[in-house]
Design an enzyme around this catalytic site. Structure first.
Site, PDB file in Angstrom:
ATOM      1  CG  ASN A  78      31.285 -67.113  -3.737  1.00 12.21           C
ATOM      2  OD1 ASN A  78      30.633 -67.297  -4.757  1.00 12.21           O
ATOM      3  ND2 ASN A  78      30.783 -67.340  -2.525  1.00 12.21           N
ATOM      4  CG  ASP A  81      37.673 -68.695  -0.050  1.00 11.71           C
ATOM      5  OD1 ASP A  81      38.083 -69.682   0.581  1.00 11.71           O
ATOM      6  OD2 ASP A  81      36.600 -68.101   0.215  1.00 11.71           O
ATOM      7  CD  GLU A  95      37.894 -73.640  -0.641  1.00  7.53           C
ATOM      8  OE1 GLU A  95      37.780 -74.236   0.454  1.00  7.53           O
ATOM      9  OE2 GLU A  95      37.464 -72.489  -0.837  1.00  7.53           O
ATOM     10  CD  GLN A 122      28.413 -73.119 -10.172  1.00  4.31           C
ATOM     11  OE1 GLN A 122      27.724 -72.918 -11.184  1.00  4.31           O
ATOM     12  NE2 GLN A 122      29.595 -73.704 -10.236  1.00  4.31           N
ATOM     13  CG  HIS A 151      30.280 -71.921  -3.211  1.00  2.00           C
ATOM     14  ND1 HIS A 151      29.112 -72.580  -2.908  1.00  2.00           N
ATOM     15  CD2 HIS A 151      31.248 -72.486  -2.444  1.00  2.00           C
ATOM     16  CE1 HIS A 151      29.349 -73.491  -1.973  1.00  2.00           C
ATOM     17  NE2 HIS A 151      30.646 -73.461  -1.688  1.00  2.00           N
ATOM     18  CG  ASP A 165      26.812 -65.986  -4.096  1.00  2.00           C
ATOM     19  OD1 ASP A 165      27.714 -66.684  -3.612  1.00  2.00           O
ATOM     20  OD2 ASP A 165      26.474 -66.028  -5.300  1.00  2.00           O
TER      21      ASP A 165
END
Length: 494
Positions: free
Chosen positions: A126, A217, A243, A178, A221, A187
């Site tokens: 992510n 992981d 996750e 997100q 997001h 990000d």
């Protein structure tokens, strides 16, 4: 600079685009992508264990005990520092970290596979680092917050503009969750095809090294369609575990990712906590008991993980016998694919504490003490080794004996649960008091090993012996928070 060699940036570039990776096939998340074989569906998260230590554990303990898979900590190059979370701040996709070298990782995967244990790698895809100042990663790769030479430039990251400092401020806003930053972590723009290709190249490289699949992981997001686009070309049968931390009333839910692969069921972890601390034990062994929106086949279930044991949202090793009871119920239930956390003592006041390291920052090999269990005293850095607790080893054996059978005749009286799964039978006492139980086992008369207290080793019952009379009944006196679990072939022979 750490002792790990400086790896050429050319190697980084080749890894990022996935040269030599597996050829694309059908979508991930198929029923062929389930962990374990021959009823070996129980996993262990060996949190912050080195690759050499995992290899030994697969050979010496996990394979012989019947575990089906192991979840490793992230294998990619990361920022420098002593805290545990440095492993979750990638600098590159080189398989070089303070847990070991690429060669050691590959050797570990081979050793585990030879022991019948699949390897699932924790994949941090992510984001990159959360460091504002430029730095150098574990393998010597230079980086800045939004610049990773040979891999990503500033244009490859989200800059959401929806919250102060671009950090997530409102979890009721899906766009923030997100596209904004999670605690300053750069990000990635995972909707960008070039970013997707770089991430996929890393995953394909790990598949080439022999891993069976990935824990994605922070999947919450990443938009579900982006996760799907990244994973879809991976070979059929690649195991995918995501996750996605669900919270009631939020717009992003675990079920949104169910079509992509399995999802870690945080709701069920909370459900277990409630049951053990005062709720109804019977509910945790019914596949639909948690009402989480996930199917049993699509849920990965756990008592705690490395985050929840630190933030207090679930039980942890500090809860002693209640924690042990929760792990027994997790393994007794047919709902989901269970995973046991195995970490280290980090102290009540130092949740950032990393594992024991040498002077150059490399993590020292894991060492399980000769005595492990819920009542053993520990110092900071000591390995807790939950997967070696007698009760856990015994319940892994019991689960295999249950062989996927549904729960039958489950009843709860005065917080004492009894049930059958096929020919395997169990009684669990969730009360604070000792309980007398007349357990109708359905087993032939004779002596049986109590798998709720320990496995069978060389024909001897580690957890003690339970007598079944000619009517198939076992007269039990269950201590508080104890479990008795019997199976047809678990009998003393020594």
């Amino acid at each position: 600079m750490p002792r790990r060699r400086l790896v050429a940036l050319l190697t980084l570039a080749l890894t990022a685009v996935g040269l030599g990776a597996c050829a694309p096939s059908s979508p991930s998340g198929s029923t062929d992508g389930a962990p374990g074989a021959d009823g070996r569906d129980v996993g262990v998260q060996l949190f912050q264990w080195t690759w050499d230590s995992i290899a030994r554990e697969c050979t010496d303990v996990l394979g012989p005990a019947g575990f089906g898979w192991v979840l490793t900590s992230p294998p990619q190059e990361h920022v420098l520092g002593e805290a545990w979370w440095t492993a979750y701040q990638p600098v590159s996709y080189l398989v070089e970290s303070r847990l070991g070298t690429r060669e050691e990782f590959a050797a570990m995967v081979t050793a585990c596979r030879e022991a019948g244990v699949d390897v699932i790698a924790d994949a941090v895809v992510n984001h990159m680092t959360g460091q504002d100042a430029p730095g150098t990663g574990w393998a010597g790769s230079p980086y800045e917050h939004y610049s990773y030479p040979g891999l990503y430039t500033e244009d490859d990251f989200h800059h959401c503009g929806l919250a102060p400092n671009d950090d997530i401020a409102d979890y009721s806003d899906a766009a923030q969750v997100q596209t904004c930053e999670l605690v300053n972590l750069a990000d990635l723009d995972t909707a960008d095809p070039e970013v997707q290709a770089s991430i996929r190249g890393y995953l394909e490289d790990l598949l080439d090294l022999g891993v069976a699949g990935f824990r994605i992981d922070a999947a919450k997001h990443i938009a579900a369609e982006d996760v799907a686009a990244i994973l879809e070309p991976l070979p059929e049968g690649t195991i995918v575990m995501q996750e996605v931390i669900g919270s009631r009333g939020e717009p992003i839910q675990p079920a949104d990712y169910a079509d992509i692969g399995s999802v870690f069921d945080f709701y069920y972890a909370g459900f277990l906590t409630g049951a053990v601390t005062g709720g109804t034990l019977e509910q945790v062994v019914h596949p639909d008991g948690a009402n989480t929106g996930l199917t049993s086949e699509g849920a990965v279930v756990f008592v705690d993980n490395h985050d929840t044991e630190r933030n207090g949202t679930t039980l942890s090793f500090r809860d002693g016998e209640r924690y042990q009871l929760a792990m027994a119920l997790l393994l007794a239930s047919p709902y989901g694919t269970p995973v046991i956390l195995s970490g280290y003592e980090f102290g009540h006041l130092d949740r950032d504490l990393g594992p024991n390291q040498d002077a150059e920052g490399a993590v020292l090999g894991a060492e399980c003490a000769s005595e492990v269990g819920p009542d053993v005293e520990r110092e900071n850095g000591d390995w807790i080794c939950q997967h070696r607790w007698d009760a856990v080893l015994g319940m892994v054996e019991w689960r295999r004996a249950a062989d996927g059978a549904p729960v039958e005749d489950a009843t709860t009286t005065d917080r004492v649960l009894t049930l059958h799964r096929g020919d395997a039978v169990l009684a669990a006492n969730g009360s604070r008091d000792e309980a007398s139980v007349r357990l109708a086992t359905g087993l032939p008369a004779g002596d049986y090993c109590d798998l709720g207290a320990g496995p069978v080793v060389d024909g001897e019952c580690v957890g003690g012996v339970v007598a079944v009379d000619e009517h198939g009944v076992a007269e039990l006196v269950l201590p508080s928070l104890a479990v008795v679990a019997l199976a047809p072939d678990a009998r003393p022979t020594a």
